[in-house]
Design an enzyme around this catalytic site. Structure first.
Site, short mmCIF file in Angstrom:
data_model
loop_
_atom_site.label_atom_id
_atom_site.label_comp_id
_atom_site.label_asym_id
_atom_site.label_seq_id
_atom_site.Cartn_x
_atom_site.Cartn_y
_atom_site.Cartn_z
N GLU A 1 0.81 -1.22 0.00
CA GLU A 1 0.00 0.00 0.00
C GLU A 1 0.84 1.27 0.00
O GLU A 1 0.82 2.03 0.97
CB GLU A 1 -0.85 0.05 1.28
CG GLU A 1 -1.79 -1.07 1.45
CD GLU A 1 -2.47 -1.03 2.82
OE1 GLU A 1 -3.61 -1.49 2.87
OE2 GLU A 1 -1.88 -0.55 3.80
N CYS B 1 1.51 33.10 12.16
CA CYS B 1 1.94 33.76 13.39
C CYS B 1 2.45 32.73 14.38
O CYS B 1 1.81 32.45 15.40
CB CYS B 1 0.79 34.56 13.98
SG CYS B 1 0.34 35.89 12.90
N TYR C 1 1.31 14.08 1.58
CA TYR C 1 1.05 14.61 2.93
C TYR C 1 1.30 16.11 3.04
O TYR C 1 1.73 16.60 4.08
CB TYR C 1 1.88 13.84 3.98
CG TYR C 1 1.65 12.35 3.94
CD1 TYR C 1 0.42 11.81 4.27
CD2 TYR C 1 2.66 11.47 3.53
CE1 TYR C 1 0.19 10.44 4.21
CE2 TYR C 1 2.44 10.10 3.47
CZ TYR C 1 1.20 9.60 3.81
OH TYR C 1 0.99 8.25 3.75
N1 LLP Z 1 -1.12 1.76 4.79
C1 LLP Z 1 -1.43 2.15 6.02
C2 LLP Z 1 -2.28 1.30 6.85
C3 LLP Z 1 -0.95 3.37 6.51
O1 LLP Z 1 -1.27 3.75 7.75
C4 LLP Z 1 -0.14 4.19 5.69
C5 LLP Z 1 0.34 5.48 6.15
C6 LLP Z 1 0.14 3.73 4.39
C7 LLP Z 1 -0.34 2.51 3.98
C8 LLP Z 1 0.99 4.54 3.43
O2 LLP Z 1 2.27 4.75 3.92
P1 LLP Z 1 3.38 5.48 2.98
O3 LLP Z 1 3.68 4.56 1.85
O4 LLP Z 1 2.79 6.75 2.53
O5 LLP Z 1 4.53 5.66 3.89
N2 LLP Z 1 1.70 12.19 7.66
C9 LLP Z 1 2.94 11.43 7.74
C10 LLP Z 1 2.79 10.04 7.20
C11 LLP Z 1 1.72 9.23 7.91
C12 LLP Z 1 1.54 7.88 7.30
C13 LLP Z 1 0.31 7.25 7.81
N3 LLP Z 1 0.04 5.95 7.28
C14 LLP Z 1 4.03 12.19 6.99
O6 LLP Z 1 3.75 13.26 6.47
O7 LLP Z 1 5.17 11.76 6.96
#
Ligand code: LLP
Length: 444
Positions: free
Chosen positions: A290, A361, A390
């Site tokens: 994913e 601010c 993100y």
């Molecule tokens: N699957 C699940 C169950 C997840 O919780 C996540 C991300 C993904 C897949 C995708 O993960 P990726 O391939 O994008 O690493 N806001 C944070 C990242 C939070 C990720 C949350 N879950 C940031 O800006 O680094």
């Protein structure tokens, strides 16, 4: 700044993306502006398809739409033949409105509401990834009420500490997500799910964290999960046939980041799977990954206009732009680092170290600490790279700033896929009660 996807510096010395001159984009659409490189997104989708779907027997890639969810993005993912992961009624609604077929959607989340679960069942989503006992009982009740069978995966917390920022680690025991494996909670969850006549347990899911560079973490995850699936088979006779490994593959943001190749990620999963299935004499399950960040992260660039510049001799020079933590909260939240270039003078030599700040601010509203740039002047355009994941999805209206628009660029065309917000958008949901409309004497 390292160039990504179709980014190049053209003859005028301007940064160009998808065949569009960013100086022209700024004139046409204003700043701040998110620019998404369509060819680059599609190229990465194809790398995932080629490495996992074609490279591993019985594998599926689903895009984690929390990274960047819009109608246009869902269409691109659909066209590229990937599935979709959603984590809320809002992301599900976006996917359905984009005509994404529900069977290829996975629904995640640690606190799905009854309404969201009902919406997912009624839409016919392919898999609901059950996170906890509360959700499991609601889901069974809803499925029973509809006389329907619902296909689920169980989210397991395997007890792996991936090397990444603690806010985006999720595989460790103290995580808020999923059924803990080592202490037996996952077993209890499985037994209960198997006893519910309207739930069909198809497999298990784990997500160990995000922005992970060490492929060994994924190998470890595969081993633990296959061992667990083999253990379930021995103890209960139940053969689970799907293993969802979550996302988390890391990307380049700034110098020092050294991500692996997607092809090597797939090879690691493949060989870990072969080894673990062989050791456990367990039939190979379907594999699902994913990725979110790694599909869109490097395809996004945020374009800003430089405004005020404050120099504190011997200490620091602040270059302020017309956005900030509202369009990119990641530096403030995770100490995330970014690279940038003056988009209108992208060929010029760097001459000074400055810090890029936003217009909120808050002293913490910093985009980049200490970056080498040519001497920036008010009116210059600053392009920050790798903002595709993100950023828009985590943007806010703090200080009542309006969110930037998003343009999708490709072959010299730029299409607006999200309109820039206006001041009146900010008031769309405000209601002024009758009694506050006119100046009244305060009754004391
Ligand atoms: N699957 C699940 C169950 C997840 O919780 C996540 C991300 C993904 C897949 C995708 O993960 P990726 O391939 O994008 O690493 N806001 C944070 C990242 C939070 C990720 C949350 N879950 C940031 O800006 O680094």
């Amino acid at each position: 700044m390292r160039l990504h996807g179709t980014q190049l510096v053209n003859e005028q010395g301007h940064l160009e993306i998808g065949g569009c001159d960013t100086v022209e984009l700024a004139k046409q659409f204003g700043t701040p502006l998110y620019i998404m490189d369509e060819a680059h997104i599609r190229d990465i989708c194809r790398q995932y398809h080629c490495s996992f779907v074609e490279g591993i027997e019985n594998a599926e890639v689903i895009y984690a739409s929390k990274a960047f969810s819009t109608l246009a993005m869902c269409r691109i993912i659909d066209e590229e033949g990937l599935g979709l992961d959603v984590v809320s009624g809002g992301e599900l609604y976006t996917a359905l409105q984009a005509n994404f077929s529900a069977e290829r959607i996975y629904f995640h989340g640690n606190n799905k509401s009854r309404e969201e679960l009902a919406m997912a069942i009624d839409a016919g989503v392919g898999r609901i990834v059950v996170d906890n006992f509360y959700e499991m009982s609601i889901l069974n009740e809803l499925a029973q009420g509809r006389n329907q069978q619902v296909n689920i995966l169980l989210r397991v917390t395997p007890g792996i500490e991936a090397h990444t920022h603690e806010y985006i680690q999720t595989g460790q025991i103290e995580s808020k997500f999923g059924f803990t494996l080592p202490d037996g909670t996952a077993d209890r969850a499985l037994n209960l799910a198997l006893s519910y006549s309207n739930l069909v347990v198809k497999g298990i899911h784990a997500h160990i964290g995000s922005q992970i560079f060490e492929l060994e973490s994924f190998r470890h995850e595969v081993q633990i999960m296959i061992n667990y699936m083999a253990d379930i088979l021995k103890r209960t006779g139940c053969l689970l046939q799907e293993l969802n490994l979550g996302g988390g593959f890391g990307i380049y943001y700034a110098s020092g980041d050294d991500p692996a190749l997607i092809a090597d990620y797939a090879k690691t999963v493949q060989s870990a799977l072969e080894d673990a299935c062989h050791d456990q004499k367990f039939p190979r399950p379907k594999i699902i990954v994913e990725p979110g960040r790694s599909i869109v992260g490097t395809a996004g660039t945020t374009l800003y206009t430089v405004g005020s510049i404050k120099e504190i001799p011997e200490i620091r020079k602040y270059v302020a732009v017309d956005g900030g933590m509202t369009d990119n909260p990641r530096p403030a939240l995770y100490q995330a680092r970014y690279e940038a270039v003056l988009a209108n003078r992208a060929n010029e030599a760097t001459v000074e170290s400055v810090s890029i700040t936003g217009k909120c601010c808050e002293s913490g509203d910093m985009l980049i600490w200490d970056i080498e740039l040519p001497k920036a002047i008010s009116g210059d355009l600053l392009a920050v790279s790798c903002t595709g994941a993100y950023n828009y999805s985590m943007s806010s209206n703090y200080n009542r700033l309006t969110r930037p628009g998003v343009v999708l660029v490709r072959d010299g065309h730029a299409d607006v896929i999200v309109k820039r917000e206006t001041h009146s958008d900010l008031l769309r949901n405000d209601i002024l009660p009758e009694r506050l409309k006119y100046l009244q004497m305060a009754s004391r």
